[in-house]
Motif scaffolding. Sequence first.
Motif, PDB file in Angstrom:
ATOM      1  N   GLN A  29       0.803  -1.223   0.000  1.00  0.00           N
ATOM      2  CA  GLN A  29       0.000   0.000   0.000  1.00  0.00           C
ATOM      3  C   GLN A  29       0.837   1.274   0.000  1.00  0.00           C
ATOM      4  OE1 GLN A  29      -3.758   0.103   2.220  1.00  0.00           O
ATOM      5  NE2 GLN A  29      -3.130  -1.795   3.210  1.00  0.00           N
ATOM      6  N   SER A  30       2.147   1.140  -0.108  1.00  0.00           N
ATOM      7  CA  SER A  30       3.002   2.327  -0.135  1.00  0.00           C
ATOM      8  C   SER A  30       4.335   1.987  -0.792  1.00  0.00           C
ATOM      9  CB  SER A  30       3.264   2.852   1.284  1.00  0.00           C
ATOM     10  OG  SER A  30       4.152   1.989   1.981  1.00  0.00           O
ATOM     11  N   LYS A  31       5.060   3.022  -1.195  1.00  0.00           N
ATOM     12  CA  LYS A  31       6.402   2.808  -1.757  1.00  0.00           C
ATOM     13  C   LYS A  31       7.293   2.085  -0.753  1.00  0.00           C
ATOM     14  CE  LYS A  31       6.899   6.679  -5.022  1.00  0.00           C
ATOM     15  NZ  LYS A  31       7.694   7.897  -5.319  1.00  0.00           N
ATOM     16  N   LYS A  32       7.190   2.485   0.506  1.00  0.00           N
ATOM     17  CA  LYS A  32       8.032   1.878   1.536  1.00  0.00           C
ATOM     18  C   LYS A  32       7.748   0.382   1.646  1.00  0.00           C
ATOM     19  CE  LYS A  32       9.199   2.277   6.456  1.00  0.00           C
ATOM     20  NZ  LYS A  32       8.661   0.959   6.894  1.00  0.00           N
ATOM     21  N   ASN A  33       6.456   0.013   1.613  1.00  0.00           N
ATOM     22  CA  ASN A  33       6.112  -1.408   1.640  1.00  0.00           C
ATOM     23  C   ASN A  33       6.819  -2.150   0.517  1.00  0.00           C
ATOM     24  OD1 ASN A  33       2.546  -0.991   2.413  1.00  0.00           O
ATOM     25  ND2 ASN A  33       4.339  -0.830   3.713  1.00  0.00           N
ATOM     26  N   TYR A  34       6.777  -1.557  -0.677  1.00  0.00           N
ATOM     27  CA  TYR A  34       7.263  -2.235  -1.879  1.00  0.00           C
ATOM     28  C   TYR A  34       8.792  -2.225  -1.991  1.00  0.00           C
ATOM     29  CZ  TYR A  34       7.582  -3.570  -6.804  1.00  0.00           C
ATOM     30  OH  TYR A  34       7.890  -4.210  -7.976  1.00  0.00           O
ATOM     31  N   LEU A  35       9.396  -1.083  -1.687  1.00  0.00           N
ATOM     32  CA  LEU A  35      10.839  -0.931  -1.885  1.00  0.00           C
ATOM     33  C   LEU A  35      11.671  -1.405  -0.694  1.00  0.00           C
ATOM     34  CD1 LEU A  35      10.927   2.589  -3.597  1.00  0.00           C
ATOM     35  CD2 LEU A  35      11.052   0.333  -4.692  1.00  0.00           C
ATOM     36  N   GLU A  36      11.083  -1.365   0.498  1.00  0.00           N
ATOM     37  CA  GLU A  36      11.877  -1.695   1.694  1.00  0.00           C
ATOM     38  C   GLU A  36      11.282  -2.839   2.517  1.00  0.00           C
ATOM     39  OE1 GLU A  36      12.580   1.793   4.079  1.00  0.00           O
ATOM     40  OE2 GLU A  36      12.728   3.105   2.324  1.00  0.00           O
ATOM     41  N   ASP A  37      10.027  -2.681   2.918  1.00  0.00           N
ATOM     42  CA  ASP A  37       9.465  -3.610   3.897  1.00  0.00           C
ATOM     43  C   ASP A  37       9.466  -5.059   3.439  1.00  0.00           C
ATOM     44  OD1 ASP A  37       8.910  -1.539   5.688  1.00  0.00           O
ATOM     45  OD2 ASP A  37       6.964  -1.129   4.792  1.00  0.00           O
TER      46      ASP A  37
END
Length: 327
Positions: free
Chosen positions: A70-78
């Motif tokens: 649901q967010s860039k952070k989810n996709y790129l990092e989490d």
Amino acid sequence: MKPLRVLTWHIHGSYLYYLTQTPCTFYLPKKNSTEEGYGGRTPSFPWGDNVVDVPAEDVKNIEFDCILFQSKKNYLEDQYNILTEEQRALPKIYLEHDPPREVPTDTKHVVDDPNMLLVHVTHFNNLMWDNNRTPSAVIDHGVMVDKGVQYTGELSKGIVVINGIVKRGRRLGYDVFKKVSEKIPLDIVGMFSEDAGGLGEINNRELASFISKYRFFFNPIRYTSLGLSVCEAMMTGVPVVGLATTEMVVTVKNDYSGYVHTDVDFLIEKMQMLLDNAEKAKELGKGAQAYANEHFNIERFKQDWLTTFDKVIHKASAKKNRLYKVA
């Protein structure tokens, strides 16, 4: 059949609450910190038993059917921090909540993967994003309001519901709000609304009852997704006045459910008319409610999501089987 097991993060609380009405089991990674996405089952919503908190470090030990970013952070990092390599190979969906920020027409989405699905919450967002090679779909909002709450419009004021309007400035229409406030009595609620002379935050479950007493709902936002508060206001039977931008253009029909226009002075005239004519406001409120019941029905929303999860999972399974046969 057992409910599908979906891992997602707590990004937008109200949307997540409505999403979890879908008959799946939703796992929310949780940390004892304020890190974005790791709040889990926050106390602000009456979560169902199908919403499960999981310590972030234990996520790797659970079997899932689908991963929902649901967010860039989810996709790129989490995903790289808490998922195993095997889990990262599961069927994946990216739920995009917003229109492109940098350049409305030429911004490429962070996801570029023909094996994923990019879900947008409005057709406007889907139109404006460059989705790259990623297949995309639109699932319109679904909301619930207490059936016992009825529009009265007894307060000769408009109500605005926006979080952090001062800090977010022109994009959220702070200047528009101030201009209109000079001519029309308006109250504003939401996080940090006190900075704009507002009434502060209203509990999500009490919002429909709160706004039902106002003559109309005003949305001064220039550029963002269709707010859930707009949908909830319409479902409650409150007429809506707002800027004719983004998805608002096809959501509010002039002289049927409210008024939209790019001329703020036109909107001020209509707001004053509604203050002077409570019966007209009730008539428009009925139109708003009829539209909301048709387009923002929670049962339709649940079915759309269930169908989407099934399709993504079955597509991934079929591809995996084809690869096995080739091998």
